[in-house]
Motif scaffolding. Structure first.
Motif, PDB file in Angstrom:
ATOM      1  N   LEU A   6       0.851  -1.189   0.000  1.00 21.88           N
ATOM      2  CA  LEU A   6       0.000   0.000   0.000  1.00 21.88           C
ATOM      3  C   LEU A   6       0.889   1.244   0.000  1.00 21.88           C
ATOM      4  O   LEU A   6       1.747   1.395   0.865  1.00 21.88           O
ATOM      5  CB  LEU A   6      -0.884  -0.005   1.241  1.00 21.88           C
ATOM      6  CG  LEU A   6      -1.885   1.140   1.370  1.00 21.88           C
ATOM      7  CD1 LEU A   6      -3.007   0.978   0.339  1.00 21.88           C
ATOM      8  CD2 LEU A   6      -2.469   1.176   2.783  1.00 21.88           C
ATOM      9  N   LEU A   9       0.221   7.833   1.686  1.00 24.06           N
ATOM     10  CA  LEU A   9      -0.356   9.056   1.139  1.00 24.06           C
ATOM     11  C   LEU A   9       0.652  10.206   1.231  1.00 24.06           C
ATOM     12  O   LEU A   9       1.350  10.334   2.236  1.00 24.06           O
ATOM     13  CB  LEU A   9      -1.623   9.441   1.907  1.00 24.06           C
ATOM     14  CG  LEU A   9      -2.852   8.557   1.716  1.00 24.06           C
ATOM     15  CD1 LEU A   9      -4.000   9.096   2.564  1.00 24.06           C
ATOM     16  CD2 LEU A   9      -3.267   8.496   0.255  1.00 24.06           C
ATOM     17  N   MET A  25     -11.322   9.204   3.677  1.00 28.99           N
ATOM     18  CA  MET A  25      -9.957   8.937   3.259  1.00 28.99           C
ATOM     19  C   MET A  25      -9.342   7.789   4.054  1.00 28.99           C
ATOM     20  O   MET A  25      -8.641   6.932   3.508  1.00 28.99           O
ATOM     21  CB  MET A  25      -9.101  10.196   3.393  1.00 28.99           C
ATOM     22  CG  MET A  25      -9.400  11.264   2.354  1.00 28.99           C
ATOM     23  SD  MET A  25      -9.059  10.699   0.658  1.00 28.99           S
ATOM     24  CE  MET A  25      -7.280  10.461   0.739  1.00 28.99           C
ATOM     25  N   HIS A  28     -11.085   4.613   2.782  1.00 29.05           N
ATOM     26  CA  HIS A  28     -10.795   4.365   1.372  1.00 29.05           C
ATOM     27  C   HIS A  28      -9.358   3.873   1.186  1.00 29.05           C
ATOM     28  O   HIS A  28      -9.105   2.895   0.479  1.00 29.05           O
ATOM     29  CB  HIS A  28     -11.024   5.662   0.591  1.00 29.05           C
ATOM     30  CG  HIS A  28     -11.197   5.486  -0.884  1.00 29.05           C
ATOM     31  ND1 HIS A  28     -11.527   6.520  -1.718  1.00 29.05           N
ATOM     32  CD2 HIS A  28     -11.074   4.391  -1.692  1.00 29.05           C
ATOM     33  CE1 HIS A  28     -11.611   6.078  -2.959  1.00 29.05           C
ATOM     34  NE2 HIS A  28     -11.340   4.794  -2.971  1.00 29.05           N
ATOM     35  N   HIS A  29      -8.427   4.553   1.839  1.00 31.18           N
ATOM     36  CA  HIS A  29      -7.018   4.172   1.718  1.00 31.18           C
ATOM     37  C   HIS A  29      -6.684   2.941   2.552  1.00 31.18           C
ATOM     38  O   HIS A  29      -6.135   1.956   2.048  1.00 31.18           O
ATOM     39  CB  HIS A  29      -6.140   5.356   2.124  1.00 31.18           C
ATOM     40  CG  HIS A  29      -4.669   5.079   2.085  1.00 31.18           C
ATOM     41  ND1 HIS A  29      -3.952   4.742   3.225  1.00 31.18           N
ATOM     42  CD2 HIS A  29      -3.774   5.084   1.064  1.00 31.18           C
ATOM     43  CE1 HIS A  29      -2.690   4.565   2.900  1.00 31.18           C
ATOM     44  NE2 HIS A  29      -2.539   4.762   1.606  1.00 31.18           N
ATOM     45  N   HIS A  33      -8.309   0.171  -0.343  1.00 31.73           N
ATOM     46  CA  HIS A  33      -7.090  -0.013  -1.126  1.00 31.73           C
ATOM     47  C   HIS A  33      -6.242  -1.142  -0.543  1.00 31.73           C
ATOM     48  O   HIS A  33      -5.691  -1.962  -1.289  1.00 31.73           O
ATOM     49  CB  HIS A  33      -6.296   1.296  -1.184  1.00 31.73           C
ATOM     50  CG  HIS A  33      -5.180   1.283  -2.180  1.00 31.73           C
ATOM     51  ND1 HIS A  33      -4.431   2.395  -2.486  1.00 31.73           N
ATOM     52  CD2 HIS A  33      -4.650   0.270  -2.943  1.00 31.73           C
ATOM     53  CE1 HIS A  33      -3.527   2.082  -3.395  1.00 31.73           C
ATOM     54  NE2 HIS A  33      -3.627   0.797  -3.676  1.00 31.73           N
ATOM     55  N   GLN A  34      -6.137  -1.215   0.763  1.00 29.09           N
ATOM     56  CA  GLN A  34      -5.353  -2.287   1.376  1.00 29.09           C
ATOM     57  C   GLN A  34      -5.902  -3.656   1.010  1.00 29.09           C
ATOM     58  O   GLN A  34      -5.131  -4.611   0.786  1.00 29.09           O
ATOM     59  CB  GLN A  34      -5.339  -2.122   2.898  1.00 29.09           C
ATOM     60  CG  GLN A  34      -4.480  -3.160   3.626  1.00 29.09           C
ATOM     61  CD  GLN A  34      -2.994  -2.999   3.339  1.00 29.09           C
ATOM     62  OE1 GLN A  34      -2.391  -2.010   3.740  1.00 29.09           O
ATOM     63  NE2 GLN A  34      -2.401  -3.966   2.639  1.00 29.09           N
ATOM     64  N   HIS A  83      -6.115   3.224  -7.626  1.00 27.27           N
ATOM     65  CA  HIS A  83      -6.052   4.015  -6.393  1.00 27.27           C
ATOM     66  C   HIS A  83      -4.689   4.655  -6.197  1.00 27.27           C
ATOM     67  O   HIS A  83      -4.598   5.785  -5.707  1.00 27.27           O
ATOM     68  CB  HIS A  83      -6.432   3.150  -5.194  1.00 27.27           C
ATOM     69  CG  HIS A  83      -7.903   2.874  -5.107  1.00 27.27           C
ATOM     70  ND1 HIS A  83      -8.480   1.814  -5.751  1.00 27.27           N
ATOM     71  CD2 HIS A  83      -8.905   3.543  -4.486  1.00 27.27           C
ATOM     72  CE1 HIS A  83      -9.792   1.825  -5.518  1.00 27.27           C
ATOM     73  NE2 HIS A  83     -10.069   2.865  -4.758  1.00 27.27           N
ATOM     74  N   SER A  84      -3.639   3.960  -6.598  1.00 26.32           N
ATOM     75  CA  SER A  84      -2.298   4.537  -6.475  1.00 26.32           C
ATOM     76  C   SER A  84      -2.190   5.820  -7.285  1.00 26.32           C
ATOM     77  O   SER A  84      -1.616   6.825  -6.831  1.00 26.32           O
ATOM     78  CB  SER A  84      -1.240   3.526  -6.934  1.00 26.32           C
ATOM     79  OG  SER A  84      -1.218   2.397  -6.084  1.00 26.32           O
ATOM     80  N   TRP A  87      -4.492   8.779  -5.557  1.00 26.23           N
ATOM     81  CA  TRP A  87      -3.881   9.518  -4.445  1.00 26.23           C
ATOM     82  C   TRP A  87      -2.848  10.520  -4.948  1.00 26.23           C
ATOM     83  O   TRP A  87      -2.703  11.605  -4.384  1.00 26.23           O
ATOM     84  CB  TRP A  87      -3.209   8.568  -3.456  1.00 26.23           C
ATOM     85  CG  TRP A  87      -4.012   7.394  -2.999  1.00 26.23           C
ATOM     86  CD1 TRP A  87      -3.588   6.092  -2.912  1.00 26.23           C
ATOM     87  CD2 TRP A  87      -5.378   7.382  -2.544  1.00 26.23           C
ATOM     88  NE1 TRP A  87      -4.588   5.287  -2.455  1.00 26.23           N
ATOM     89  CE2 TRP A  87      -5.697   6.047  -2.202  1.00 26.23           C
ATOM     90  CE3 TRP A  87      -6.355   8.363  -2.388  1.00 26.23           C
ATOM     91  CZ2 TRP A  87      -6.955   5.669  -1.730  1.00 26.23           C
ATOM     92  CZ3 TRP A  87      -7.615   8.002  -1.922  1.00 26.23           C
ATOM     93  CH2 TRP A  87      -7.906   6.669  -1.596  1.00 26.23           C
TER      94      TRP A  87
END
Length: 207
Positions: A6, A9, A25, A28-29, A33-34, A83-84, A87
């Protein structure tokens, strides 16, 4: 075998408020995403021949992967890549937030004006039924264009390069906007990091 991780940010969870709230956030992150990262790594376990492949290489050649993991890599690898990028192209809110330089010229040449680009991008984002993404891309002809994809698909799967993406899955905005996707899309233009997008544009031209 190397595993995907991951990304950290480049700003605090609250940096995008009030456009995107801190709680969204964090979830979501740190959760969504994880999970994509975890599921991608799990899918690749036991497939040593794929060790060392970049995420982009995996997604460009999905049909070359073992059939048993193609869907998992498409969905979770796509989710990780999308997602990468997401961000990376966000920044603190600004009311007068526009691109400059070569990218601004390319957008004006393609769409006629920045405002017309916003209109077309908004249509792509609002018109994506269900879950998916809206994208500003550099197409195969090295021109900027707008497209959208379902689920966690990425334009790289069609030989195109995404330089700006907007996540329109409900998890990206529901805590603050509920079903008001158009409000979320409108506010998104305040938090675009055009310097980062411009860098991605230049990289795409040189591929």
């Amino acid at each position: 075998m190397a595993t995907f991780t991951l990304p950290v940010l480049p700003y605090g969870f609250n940096a995008l408020e009030p456009v995107i709230d801190q709680k969204t956030m964090e979830i979501h992150h740190g959760k969504h995403h994880q999970t994509y990262v975890n599921n991608l790594n799990a899918a690749l376990e036991g497939h040593e021949a794929l060790s060392g492949k970049t995420l982009e290489e995996l997604l460009v050649n999905l049909e070359a992967l073992p059939t048993s993991i193609q869907a998992a890599v498409r969905n979770n690898g796509g989710g990780h890549l999308n997602h990468s990028l997401f961000w990376e192209v966000l920044t603190t809110p600004s009311e007068n937030n526009v691109p400059t330089g070569e990218l601004a010229a390319a957008i004006e040449k393609k769409f006629g004006s920045f405002e017309k680009f916003q209109d077309e991008f908004t249509k792509a984002a609002t018109g994506r039924f269900g879950s998916g993404w809206a994208w500003l891309i550099v197409n195969k002809g090295k021109q900027v264009d707008i497209t959208s994809t379902p689920n966690q698909d990425n334009p790289i799967m069609e030989g195109e390069t995404a330089i700006l993406g907007l996540d329109v899955w409900e998890h990206a905005y529901y805590l603050s906007y509920q079903n008001r996707r158009p409000d979320y899309i409108s506010n998104f233009f305040k938090i675009i990091n055009w310097d980062a997008v411009s860098n991605k544009y230049k990289e795409a031209l040189n591929k």
